[in-house]
Design a protein around this motif. Sequence first.
Motif, PDB file in Angstrom:
ATOM      1  N   ILE A 158     -22.061 -12.838 -13.258  1.00  0.00           N
ATOM      2  CA  ILE A 158     -21.230 -13.894 -13.293  1.00  0.00           C
ATOM      3  C   ILE A 158     -21.185 -14.550 -14.922  1.00  0.00           C
ATOM      4  CG2 ILE A 158     -21.401 -16.284 -12.758  1.00  0.00           C
ATOM      5  CD1 ILE A 158     -23.253 -15.790 -10.407  1.00  0.00           C
ATOM      6  N   ASP A 159     -19.905 -14.478 -15.054  1.00  0.00           N
ATOM      7  CA  ASP A 159     -19.510 -14.873 -16.659  1.00  0.00           C
ATOM      8  C   ASP A 159     -20.366 -16.476 -17.015  1.00  0.00           C
ATOM      9  OD1 ASP A 159     -18.382 -12.922 -17.029  1.00  0.00           O
ATOM     10  OD2 ASP A 159     -16.360 -13.556 -16.444  1.00  0.00           O
ATOM     11  N   PRO A 160     -20.722 -16.413 -18.094  1.00  0.00           N
ATOM     12  CA  PRO A 160     -21.467 -17.895 -18.389  1.00  0.00           C
ATOM     13  C   PRO A 160     -20.307 -18.768 -18.767  1.00  0.00           C
ATOM     14  CG  PRO A 160     -21.542 -16.330 -20.210  1.00  0.00           C
ATOM     15  CD  PRO A 160     -20.971 -15.564 -19.119  1.00  0.00           C
ATOM     16  N   VAL A 161     -19.640 -19.371 -17.749  1.00  0.00           N
ATOM     17  CA  VAL A 161     -18.593 -20.388 -18.008  1.00  0.00           C
ATOM     18  C   VAL A 161     -18.699 -21.424 -17.193  1.00  0.00           C
ATOM     19  CG1 VAL A 161     -15.994 -20.745 -17.891  1.00  0.00           C
ATOM     20  CG2 VAL A 161     -16.839 -18.575 -18.417  1.00  0.00           C
ATOM     21  N   VAL A 162     -18.731 -22.777 -17.793  1.00  0.00           N
ATOM     22  CA  VAL A 162     -19.050 -23.938 -17.208  1.00  0.00           C
ATOM     23  C   VAL A 162     -18.024 -24.297 -16.253  1.00  0.00           C
ATOM     24  CG1 VAL A 162     -20.019 -26.230 -17.368  1.00  0.00           C
ATOM     25  CG2 VAL A 162     -20.824 -24.459 -19.161  1.00  0.00           C
ATOM     26  N   ALA A 163     -18.444 -24.819 -15.095  1.00  0.00           N
ATOM     27  CA  ALA A 163     -17.600 -25.281 -14.104  1.00  0.00           C
ATOM     28  C   ALA A 163     -17.780 -26.791 -14.018  1.00  0.00           C
ATOM     29  CB  ALA A 163     -17.553 -24.524 -13.017  1.00  0.00           C
ATOM     30  N   GLU A 164     -18.916 -27.005 -14.003  1.00  0.00           N
ATOM     31  CA  GLU A 164     -19.371 -28.556 -13.591  1.00  0.00           C
ATOM     32  C   GLU A 164     -20.658 -28.855 -14.386  1.00  0.00           C
ATOM     33  OE1 GLU A 164     -21.129 -31.371 -10.201  1.00  0.00           O
ATOM     34  OE2 GLU A 164     -20.414 -29.288  -9.738  1.00  0.00           O
ATOM     35  N   VAL A 165     -20.805 -30.044 -15.207  1.00  0.00           N
ATOM     36  CA  VAL A 165     -21.781 -30.695 -15.986  1.00  0.00           C
ATOM     37  C   VAL A 165     -22.413 -31.759 -15.034  1.00  0.00           C
ATOM     38  CG1 VAL A 165     -22.656 -31.556 -18.027  1.00  0.00           C
ATOM     39  CG2 VAL A 165     -20.784 -29.934 -18.027  1.00  0.00           C
ATOM     40  N   LYS A 166     -23.722 -31.749 -14.807  1.00  0.00           N
ATOM     41  CA  LYS A 166     -24.322 -32.862 -14.108  1.00  0.00           C
ATOM     42  C   LYS A 166     -24.524 -34.102 -15.004  1.00  0.00           C
ATOM     43  CE  LYS A 166     -24.860 -30.361 -10.344  1.00  0.00           C
ATOM     44  NZ  LYS A 166     -24.502 -30.506  -9.015  1.00  0.00           N
ATOM     45  N   GLU A 167     -24.217 -35.077 -14.320  1.00  0.00           N
ATOM     46  CA  GLU A 167     -24.194 -36.329 -14.949  1.00  0.00           C
ATOM     47  C   GLU A 167     -25.703 -36.712 -15.339  1.00  0.00           C
ATOM     48  OE1 GLU A 167     -23.214 -41.070 -14.422  1.00  0.00           O
ATOM     49  OE2 GLU A 167     -22.624 -39.525 -12.522  1.00  0.00           O
ATOM     50  N   GLY A 168     -26.010 -37.374 -16.472  1.00  0.00           N
ATOM     51  CA  GLY A 168     -27.305 -37.303 -17.098  1.00  0.00           C
ATOM     52  C   GLY A 168     -28.052 -36.151 -17.416  1.00  0.00           C
ATOM     53  N   GLY A 193     -29.307 -18.321 -30.814  1.00  0.00           N
ATOM     54  CA  GLY A 193     -28.752 -17.136 -31.773  1.00  0.00           C
ATOM     55  C   GLY A 193     -29.029 -16.134 -30.758  1.00  0.00           C
ATOM     56  N   TYR A 194     -29.413 -15.996 -29.480  1.00  0.00           N
ATOM     57  CA  TYR A 194     -29.641 -14.893 -28.807  1.00  0.00           C
ATOM     58  C   TYR A 194     -28.286 -14.883 -27.926  1.00  0.00           C
ATOM     59  CZ  TYR A 194     -34.530 -14.524 -30.104  1.00  0.00           C
ATOM     60  OH  TYR A 194     -35.642 -14.445 -30.669  1.00  0.00           O
ATOM     61  N   LYS A 195     -27.700 -13.655 -27.979  1.00  0.00           N
ATOM     62  CA  LYS A 195     -26.293 -13.523 -27.194  1.00  0.00           C
ATOM     63  C   LYS A 195     -26.483 -13.763 -25.709  1.00  0.00           C
ATOM     64  CE  LYS A 195     -23.783 -10.916 -30.704  1.00  0.00           C
ATOM     65  NZ  LYS A 195     -23.003  -9.780 -30.874  1.00  0.00           N
ATOM     66  N   VAL A 196     -25.823 -14.141 -25.122  1.00  0.00           N
ATOM     67  CA  VAL A 196     -25.701 -14.181 -23.542  1.00  0.00           C
ATOM     68  C   VAL A 196     -24.360 -13.640 -23.074  1.00  0.00           C
ATOM     69  CG1 VAL A 196     -27.536 -16.203 -23.499  1.00  0.00           C
ATOM     70  CG2 VAL A 196     -24.894 -16.650 -23.620  1.00  0.00           C
ATOM     71  N   LYS A 197     -24.587 -12.891 -21.923  1.00  0.00           N
ATOM     72  CA  LYS A 197     -23.379 -12.032 -21.537  1.00  0.00           C
ATOM     73  C   LYS A 197     -23.091 -12.846 -20.094  1.00  0.00           C
ATOM     74  CE  LYS A 197     -24.208  -7.973 -24.100  1.00  0.00           C
ATOM     75  NZ  LYS A 197     -24.453  -6.404 -24.112  1.00  0.00           N
ATOM     76  N   THR A 198     -24.127 -13.281 -19.224  1.00  0.00           N
ATOM     77  CA  THR A 198     -24.066 -13.584 -18.201  1.00  0.00           C
ATOM     78  C   THR A 198     -24.693 -14.936 -17.667  1.00  0.00           C
ATOM     79  OG1 THR A 198     -26.178 -12.668 -17.183  1.00  0.00           O
ATOM     80  CG2 THR A 198     -24.267 -11.146 -17.340  1.00  0.00           C
ATOM     81  N   PHE A 199     -24.195 -15.690 -16.741  1.00  0.00           N
ATOM     82  CA  PHE A 199     -24.888 -17.085 -16.414  1.00  0.00           C
ATOM     83  C   PHE A 199     -26.334 -16.603 -16.072  1.00  0.00           C
ATOM     84  CE2 PHE A 199     -25.374 -21.098 -14.139  1.00  0.00           C
ATOM     85  CZ  PHE A 199     -24.313 -21.746 -15.112  1.00  0.00           C
ATOM     86  N   ASP A 200     -26.690 -15.555 -15.485  1.00  0.00           N
ATOM     87  CA  ASP A 200     -28.245 -15.544 -15.282  1.00  0.00           C
ATOM     88  C   ASP A 200     -28.971 -15.163 -16.696  1.00  0.00           C
ATOM     89  OD1 ASP A 200     -30.238 -14.887 -13.489  1.00  0.00           O
ATOM     90  OD2 ASP A 200     -30.551 -12.975 -14.218  1.00  0.00           O
ATOM     91  N   ASP A 201     -28.450 -14.791 -17.582  1.00  0.00           N
ATOM     92  CA  ASP A 201     -29.007 -14.906 -19.083  1.00  0.00           C
ATOM     93  C   ASP A 201     -29.245 -16.474 -19.422  1.00  0.00           C
ATOM     94  OD1 ASP A 201     -28.720 -12.165 -19.076  1.00  0.00           O
ATOM     95  OD2 ASP A 201     -26.916 -11.951 -20.404  1.00  0.00           O
ATOM     96  N   VAL A 202     -28.378 -17.211 -19.038  1.00  0.00           N
ATOM     97  CA  VAL A 202     -28.591 -18.473 -19.563  1.00  0.00           C
ATOM     98  C   VAL A 202     -29.806 -18.970 -18.809  1.00  0.00           C
ATOM     99  CG1 VAL A 202     -27.682 -20.760 -19.640  1.00  0.00           C
ATOM    100  CG2 VAL A 202     -26.193 -18.756 -20.107  1.00  0.00           C
ATOM    101  N   ARG A 203     -29.895 -19.164 -17.341  1.00  0.00           N
ATOM    102  CA  ARG A 203     -30.785 -19.400 -16.538  1.00  0.00           C
ATOM    103  C   ARG A 203     -32.149 -18.937 -16.875  1.00  0.00           C
ATOM    104  NH1 ARG A 203     -34.025 -17.514 -13.283  1.00  0.00           N
ATOM    105  NH2 ARG A 203     -33.027 -15.372 -13.688  1.00  0.00           N
ATOM    106  N   ARG A 204     -32.090 -17.400 -17.265  1.00  0.00           N
ATOM    107  CA  ARG A 204     -33.470 -16.930 -17.448  1.00  0.00           C
ATOM    108  C   ARG A 204     -34.151 -17.352 -18.934  1.00  0.00           C
ATOM    109  NH1 ARG A 204     -31.630 -12.302 -18.596  1.00  0.00           N
ATOM    110  NH2 ARG A 204     -31.709 -11.401 -16.210  1.00  0.00           N
TER     111      ARG A 204
END
Length: 370
Positions: free
Chosen positions: A138-148, A167-178
Amino acid sequence: MSFLIGYILPFILVLSLLVFVHEMGHYLVGRWSGIRILAFSVGFGPEIAGFTDRHGTRWKFSAIPLGGYVRFYGDGDASSKPDTDGLEAMSEDERARSFAGAKLWKRAATVAAGPIANFILAIAIFAVLFSIYGRQIIDPVVAEVKEGSAAAEAGVLPGDLLLAIDGYKVKTFDDVRRYVSVRPEMKIVVTVERNGERLDLSMVPQRTELTDQFGNKLEAGIIGIVTNQEMGNFRVQTYSPLEAIGEGAVQSWYIVTGTFDYLSNLVTGRMKADQLGGPIRVAQASGQMATLGVAAVLQLAAVLSVSIGLLNLMPVPVLDGGHLMFYAVEAIRGKPVGPAAQEIAFRIGLAMVLSLMVFATWNDISMLLG
């Protein structure tokens, strides 16, 4: 009966596999080093079934399926504590075939082989899963930002592409979550791309209690972003066998770093110790994964295999890491640590391990009752 089949049986099968592979690492390198091996046991306590091979090694399944051991010639017990009196009574030839009489590098290699075997098993399991099933990307592209949320307060917008965190590169949405999940209440800097421009946005992940599909509760850091099929471009990536091995090594390394991140947060008070689980929680997880199929059970086995390898490398006497610590001291001093010091250290190490087991089991019981 359903509890036995659904929870206990998967637990015993998974744990027995991990223990067998760990002890086989010790066994193979020990045999290669010329050390005589008296017993190879999956489990502790009274023997249930076994046989003796032509080399005199007793292979057996024992009653308590919570570990295992390889007992070498000259060992005082299953923890490989030297039998000082027995060693003194040995002839020179007999001592040469004992564990204590082996060269330092052979003893170190034999001990290290157990945890290494667990890491190899995890990589192999991940590689097989990636080869057969591929991996969802899953590409790390934001579709929605939760209010607050932390992301909203930092200025993240729908359509932002996340490029890096601290500074650490992220390639997938799972990288962000992790990365975010193990950093609750810690300031991070997220680099995003917006309309061709790179922006560094500071935020602090919020500590949040999450519930998984089985109703288990856990704490994690979140920043409040969501993606979807259109923005994230959900897809399954396939791998060749060689690529799958490399990806398996990467996934295993993620577990290692995630474990150290959790332990660091535990020491600093950012994470609760109630997430440390023992045999009851492992049995529960095994049963839950079994309902999802073989692939889920194998994935759990890979995670647990890395965890067992790491645990055994901790510098605590009675664990493999404790033995390696003694060998490091021996290499520096030019002679082994004295028997009296080893005896004291083993008792302290055993107390530490038993205390950890009691604490983890208490957490498990509290989880079931709560």
